[in-house]
Write an enzyme that holds these catalytic residues in place. Structure first.
Site, short mmCIF file in Angstrom:
data_model
loop_
_atom_site.label_atom_id
_atom_site.label_comp_id
_atom_site.label_asym_id
_atom_site.label_seq_id
_atom_site.Cartn_x
_atom_site.Cartn_y
_atom_site.Cartn_z
N ARG A 143 0.84 -1.20 0.00
CA ARG A 143 0.00 0.00 0.00
C ARG A 143 0.87 1.25 0.00
O ARG A 143 1.81 1.36 0.76
CB ARG A 143 -0.91 0.02 1.23
CG ARG A 143 -1.70 1.30 1.32
CD ARG A 143 -2.89 1.18 2.21
NE ARG A 143 -3.55 2.47 2.38
CZ ARG A 143 -4.56 2.67 3.19
NH1 ARG A 143 -5.05 1.66 3.87
NH2 ARG A 143 -5.11 3.85 3.29
N ARG A 165 -7.19 1.37 -2.89
CA ARG A 165 -6.08 0.85 -2.10
C ARG A 165 -5.97 -0.67 -2.21
O ARG A 165 -6.97 -1.37 -2.36
CB ARG A 165 -6.15 1.29 -0.64
CG ARG A 165 -7.23 0.75 0.25
CD ARG A 165 -8.57 1.43 0.19
NE ARG A 165 -8.59 2.88 0.24
CZ ARG A 165 -8.69 3.59 1.34
NH1 ARG A 165 -8.78 2.99 2.50
NH2 ARG A 165 -8.76 4.90 1.30
N ASP A 192 -6.60 -2.19 3.19
CA ASP A 192 -6.92 -1.26 4.27
C ASP A 192 -7.23 -2.12 5.49
O ASP A 192 -8.07 -3.02 5.41
CB ASP A 192 -8.17 -0.47 3.83
CG ASP A 192 -8.45 0.72 4.72
OD1 ASP A 192 -7.53 1.18 5.42
OD2 ASP A 192 -9.60 1.20 4.70
N ASP A 239 -8.27 -1.77 9.47
CA ASP A 239 -8.72 -0.84 10.50
C ASP A 239 -9.10 -1.57 11.78
O ASP A 239 -9.77 -2.61 11.72
CB ASP A 239 -9.99 -0.10 10.03
CG ASP A 239 -9.71 0.88 8.90
OD1 ASP A 239 -8.64 1.52 8.92
OD2 ASP A 239 -10.56 1.01 8.01
N1 ROI Z 1 -16.35 1.47 0.14
C1 ROI Z 1 -16.46 0.15 0.25
N2 ROI Z 1 -17.49 -0.45 -0.30
N3 ROI Z 1 -15.54 -0.60 0.93
C2 ROI Z 1 -14.44 -0.01 1.51
O1 ROI Z 1 -13.61 -0.71 2.12
C3 ROI Z 1 -14.30 1.38 1.42
N4 ROI Z 1 -13.26 2.04 1.99
C4 ROI Z 1 -13.13 3.34 1.89
C5 ROI Z 1 -14.10 4.19 1.13
C6 ROI Z 1 -13.39 4.79 -0.06
C7 ROI Z 1 -14.62 5.28 2.07
N5 ROI Z 1 -15.21 3.43 0.64
C8 ROI Z 1 -15.30 2.10 0.72
O2 ROI Z 1 -12.10 3.95 2.48
#
Ligand code: ROI
Length: 164
Positions: free
Chosen positions: A87, A96, A99, A101
């Protein structure tokens, strides 16, 4: 003796074969010392929600884990994993590779400039709430109360299971 905490992690990807990326991240997560994965949701796919619209669909999942790491320490490990997986810094809410979290860390509430637990957008995001509900339907969350109540209030039917 350090006490284990129960934490929930959200995973998401919309680049470089997202199913492969989320699968890889789950494996890598389970290999980190001080983390053991208890349960993983199925994979869900949905259009980008809340970011720039012109990006590929995402694949999302949620994992429950037991950890002896502090919240900050866990965050650092997740950020390291993100970097190892390739990333790079892109636009806010842009595409990305991976991600990772921290959604919840036991009953803890953390409200620091760069780090909020429960995750600051948790309550609004179907792509987090639905996989979380799959593995923890009875969850009661600090700041938000019953997960089932939040899930009931979602009007999104954009989430689809990834069949494999
Ligand atoms: N939208 C979806 N469907 N899944 C995500 O993981 C995701 N992550 C984000 C943003 C761009 C806000 N939208 C997303 O960071």
């Amino acid at each position: 003796m350090t006490k284990d905490a129960l934490a929930y992690i959200g995973l998401g990807s919309n680049l470089n074969d997202p199913v492969v990326q989320v699968t890889y991240a789950l494996e890598a997560l389970g290999e980190i010392e001080g983390i053991s994965i208890l349960e993983t949701s199925q994979f869900y796919t949905s259009p980008a929600m809340g970011g720039p619209a012109d990006q590929s669909d995402y694949v999302n999942a949620v994992a429950a884990l037991k950890t002896v790491l502090s919240p900050r320490n866990l965050l650092q490990k997740l950020q390291l994993l993100e970097r190892l997986q390739g990333r790079t810094r892109g636009p806010r809410w842009g595409p990305r590779i991976i991600d990772l979290d921290i959604l919840l860390y036991g009953d803890r509430i953390i409200d620091e400039k760069d780090f909020q637990v429960p995750h600051s957008c948790l309550h609004q995001r179907a792509f987090v709430l639905i996989p979380l509900f799959e593995i923890a339907p009875d969850l009661i969350m600090p700041n938000h109360g019953k997960l089932s109540r939040l899930v009931d209030s979602l009007d999104s039917d954009e989430l689809q299971l990834v069949r494999n």
